[in-house]
Design a protein around this motif. Sequence first.
Motif, PDB file in Angstrom:
ATOM      1  N   GLY A  98      -7.673   2.476   3.714  1.00  0.00           N
ATOM      2  CA  GLY A  98      -7.767   3.848   4.213  1.00  0.00           C
ATOM      3  C   GLY A  98      -7.661   4.780   3.026  1.00  0.00           C
ATOM      4  O   GLY A  98      -8.446   4.695   2.083  1.00  0.00           O
ATOM      5  N   THR A  99      -6.643   5.631   3.001  1.00  0.00           N
ATOM      6  CA  THR A  99      -6.435   6.542   1.887  1.00  0.00           C
ATOM      7  C   THR A  99      -5.322   6.056   0.962  1.00  0.00           C
ATOM      8  O   THR A  99      -4.960   6.754   0.023  1.00  0.00           O
ATOM      9  CB  THR A  99      -6.072   7.947   2.392  1.00  0.00           C
ATOM     10  OG1 THR A  99      -4.847   7.858   3.156  1.00  0.00           O
ATOM     11  CG2 THR A  99      -7.181   8.529   3.246  1.00  0.00           C
ATOM     12  N   GLN A 100      -4.781   4.866   1.245  1.00  0.00           N
ATOM     13  CA  GLN A 100      -3.647   4.373   0.461  1.00  0.00           C
ATOM     14  C   GLN A 100      -4.090   3.418  -0.645  1.00  0.00           C
ATOM     15  O   GLN A 100      -5.038   2.654  -0.478  1.00  0.00           O
ATOM     16  CB  GLN A 100      -2.639   3.681   1.371  1.00  0.00           C
ATOM     17  CG  GLN A 100      -2.035   4.640   2.375  1.00  0.00           C
ATOM     18  CD  GLN A 100      -0.750   4.145   2.949  1.00  0.00           C
ATOM     19  OE1 GLN A 100      -0.413   2.973   2.850  1.00  0.00           O
ATOM     20  NE2 GLN A 100       0.011   5.034   3.533  1.00  0.00           N
ATOM     21  N   VAL A 101      -3.362   3.466  -1.751  1.00  0.00           N
ATOM     22  CA  VAL A 101      -3.587   2.572  -2.893  1.00  0.00           C
ATOM     23  C   VAL A 101      -3.065   1.184  -2.535  1.00  0.00           C
ATOM     24  O   VAL A 101      -1.998   1.047  -1.932  1.00  0.00           O
ATOM     25  CB  VAL A 101      -2.837   3.106  -4.132  1.00  0.00           C
ATOM     26  CG1 VAL A 101      -2.861   2.103  -5.280  1.00  0.00           C
ATOM     27  CG2 VAL A 101      -3.426   4.433  -4.571  1.00  0.00           C
ATOM     28  N   VAL A 102      -3.797   0.147  -2.906  1.00  0.00           N
ATOM     29  CA  VAL A 102      -3.336  -1.236  -2.765  1.00  0.00           C
ATOM     30  C   VAL A 102      -2.853  -1.687  -4.126  1.00  0.00           C
ATOM     31  O   VAL A 102      -3.557  -1.543  -5.139  1.00  0.00           O
ATOM     32  CB  VAL A 102      -4.475  -2.163  -2.277  1.00  0.00           C
ATOM     33  CG1 VAL A 102      -4.009  -3.612  -2.201  1.00  0.00           C
ATOM     34  CG2 VAL A 102      -5.027  -1.691  -0.945  1.00  0.00           C
ATOM     35  N   ALA A 103      -1.640  -2.226  -4.184  1.00  0.00           N
ATOM     36  CA  ALA A 103      -1.074  -2.726  -5.441  1.00  0.00           C
ATOM     37  C   ALA A 103      -0.470  -4.097  -5.200  1.00  0.00           C
ATOM     38  O   ALA A 103      -0.066  -4.424  -4.075  1.00  0.00           O
ATOM     39  CB  ALA A 103      -0.010  -1.758  -5.968  1.00  0.00           C
ATOM     40  N   GLU A 104      -0.420  -4.901  -6.262  1.00  0.00           N
ATOM     41  CA  GLU A 104       0.112  -6.270  -6.144  1.00  0.00           C
ATOM     42  C   GLU A 104       1.009  -6.582  -7.332  1.00  0.00           C
ATOM     43  O   GLU A 104       0.891  -5.989  -8.403  1.00  0.00           O
ATOM     44  CB  GLU A 104      -1.026  -7.297  -6.125  1.00  0.00           C
ATOM     45  CG  GLU A 104      -1.854  -7.252  -4.882  1.00  0.00           C
ATOM     46  CD  GLU A 104      -2.917  -8.340  -4.844  1.00  0.00           C
ATOM     47  OE1 GLU A 104      -3.336  -8.670  -3.737  1.00  0.00           O
ATOM     48  OE2 GLU A 104      -3.329  -8.852  -5.900  1.00  0.00           O
ATOM     49  N   VAL A 129       4.586   5.847  -6.180  1.00  0.00           N
ATOM     50  CA  VAL A 129       3.937   5.064  -7.234  1.00  0.00           C
ATOM     51  C   VAL A 129       4.923   4.661  -8.329  1.00  0.00           C
ATOM     52  O   VAL A 129       4.905   3.522  -8.796  1.00  0.00           O
ATOM     53  CB  VAL A 129       2.704   5.793  -7.816  1.00  0.00           C
ATOM     54  CG1 VAL A 129       3.079   7.105  -8.471  1.00  0.00           C
ATOM     55  CG2 VAL A 129       1.965   4.896  -8.794  1.00  0.00           C
ATOM     56  N   GLY A 130       5.785   5.550  -8.760  1.00  0.00           N
ATOM     57  CA  GLY A 130       6.743   5.225  -9.823  1.00  0.00           C
ATOM     58  C   GLY A 130       7.689   4.114  -9.420  1.00  0.00           C
ATOM     59  O   GLY A 130       7.979   3.209 -10.210  1.00  0.00           O
ATOM     60  N   PHE A 131       8.169   4.156  -8.192  1.00  0.00           N
ATOM     61  CA  PHE A 131       9.064   3.119  -7.673  1.00  0.00           C
ATOM     62  C   PHE A 131       8.388   1.757  -7.731  1.00  0.00           C
ATOM     63  O   PHE A 131       8.945   0.796  -8.272  1.00  0.00           O
ATOM     64  CB  PHE A 131       9.471   3.475  -6.238  1.00  0.00           C
ATOM     65  CG  PHE A 131      10.221   2.385  -5.526  1.00  0.00           C
ATOM     66  CD1 PHE A 131      11.540   2.115  -5.829  1.00  0.00           C
ATOM     67  CD2 PHE A 131       9.595   1.645  -4.537  1.00  0.00           C
ATOM     68  CE1 PHE A 131      12.230   1.115  -5.169  1.00  0.00           C
ATOM     69  CE2 PHE A 131      10.272   0.642  -3.865  1.00  0.00           C
ATOM     70  CZ  PHE A 131      11.602   0.374  -4.185  1.00  0.00           C
ATOM     71  N   THR A 178       0.869  -1.174   0.000  1.00  0.00           N
ATOM     72  CA  THR A 178       0.000   0.000   0.000  1.00  0.00           C
ATOM     73  C   THR A 178       0.905   1.221   0.000  1.00  0.00           C
ATOM     74  O   THR A 178       2.000   1.194   0.558  1.00  0.00           O
ATOM     75  CB  THR A 178      -0.937   0.048   1.221  1.00  0.00           C
ATOM     76  OG1 THR A 178      -0.162   0.101   2.412  1.00  0.00           O
ATOM     77  CG2 THR A 178      -1.865  -1.158   1.252  1.00  0.00           C
ATOM     78  N   TYR A 179       0.435   2.297  -0.648  1.00  0.00           N
ATOM     79  CA  TYR A 179       1.257   3.495  -0.689  1.00  0.00           C
ATOM     80  C   TYR A 179       0.394   4.739  -0.861  1.00  0.00           C
ATOM     81  O   TYR A 179      -0.738   4.679  -1.318  1.00  0.00           O
ATOM     82  CB  TYR A 179       2.308   3.423  -1.799  1.00  0.00           C
ATOM     83  CG  TYR A 179       1.758   3.180  -3.183  1.00  0.00           C
ATOM     84  CD1 TYR A 179       1.240   4.224  -3.949  1.00  0.00           C
ATOM     85  CD2 TYR A 179       1.749   1.898  -3.724  1.00  0.00           C
ATOM     86  CE1 TYR A 179       0.734   3.993  -5.213  1.00  0.00           C
ATOM     87  CE2 TYR A 179       1.252   1.661  -4.997  1.00  0.00           C
ATOM     88  CZ  TYR A 179       0.744   2.713  -5.733  1.00  0.00           C
ATOM     89  OH  TYR A 179       0.237   2.489  -6.982  1.00  0.00           O
ATOM     90  N   HIS A 180       0.985   5.861  -0.495  1.00  0.00           N
ATOM     91  CA  HIS A 180       0.370   7.177  -0.635  1.00  0.00           C
ATOM     92  C   HIS A 180       0.193   7.468  -2.125  1.00  0.00           C
ATOM     93  O   HIS A 180       1.148   7.381  -2.889  1.00  0.00           O
ATOM     94  CB  HIS A 180       1.278   8.214   0.026  1.00  0.00           C
ATOM     95  CG  HIS A 180       0.804   9.609  -0.074  1.00  0.00           C
ATOM     96  ND1 HIS A 180      -0.247  10.100   0.673  1.00  0.00           N
ATOM     97  CD2 HIS A 180       1.229  10.647  -0.829  1.00  0.00           C
ATOM     98  CE1 HIS A 180      -0.435  11.366   0.375  1.00  0.00           C
ATOM     99  NE2 HIS A 180       0.456  11.724  -0.531  1.00  0.00           N
TER     100      HIS A 180
END
Length: 155
Positions: free
Chosen positions: A146-152, A130-132, A121-123
Amino acid sequence: MSTALSLAVLTPDTIDAALALRVRPDQEHLVAPVATSLAEAYVHGEAAWPRLILDGDRPVGFVMAFFDLRFHPDRPGDRPRSGLWRLLIDAGHQRGGYGRFAVEQVCAEIRRRGGTRATVTYHPGPDGPVGFYTRLGFRPTGELSGTQVVAEVEL
């Protein structure tokens, strides 16, 4: 970055060095300090995997993973998740490949434990990572934590 990178369990001898790690002031809203991570690791027990990132014997960062590889029959459609809980590279050591190394090691540990995906998850803002994570293959799932993006990423 040297070729002597490793992850190490925190010990009484390394705790002060871990607690001294800091991101840049403009990044402080993006990641909790090591002390918060260690408190969370303490209360979550075996689900948390806190590690010091070392370049030789020099601490350059902190990473914490979480593991949930169990099947939850009471939650149909819910997939067990494991992944990156926290990543902090000290301000003086950023952009040296340490973050990539830490994420790769977390993914290797997830595979070793039988996992096939890693979650992060990230801001989501323009100042976030996001780029990283995109460069490492993580793709947003469409969910928020919450307010963070979930990525896999598939492993």
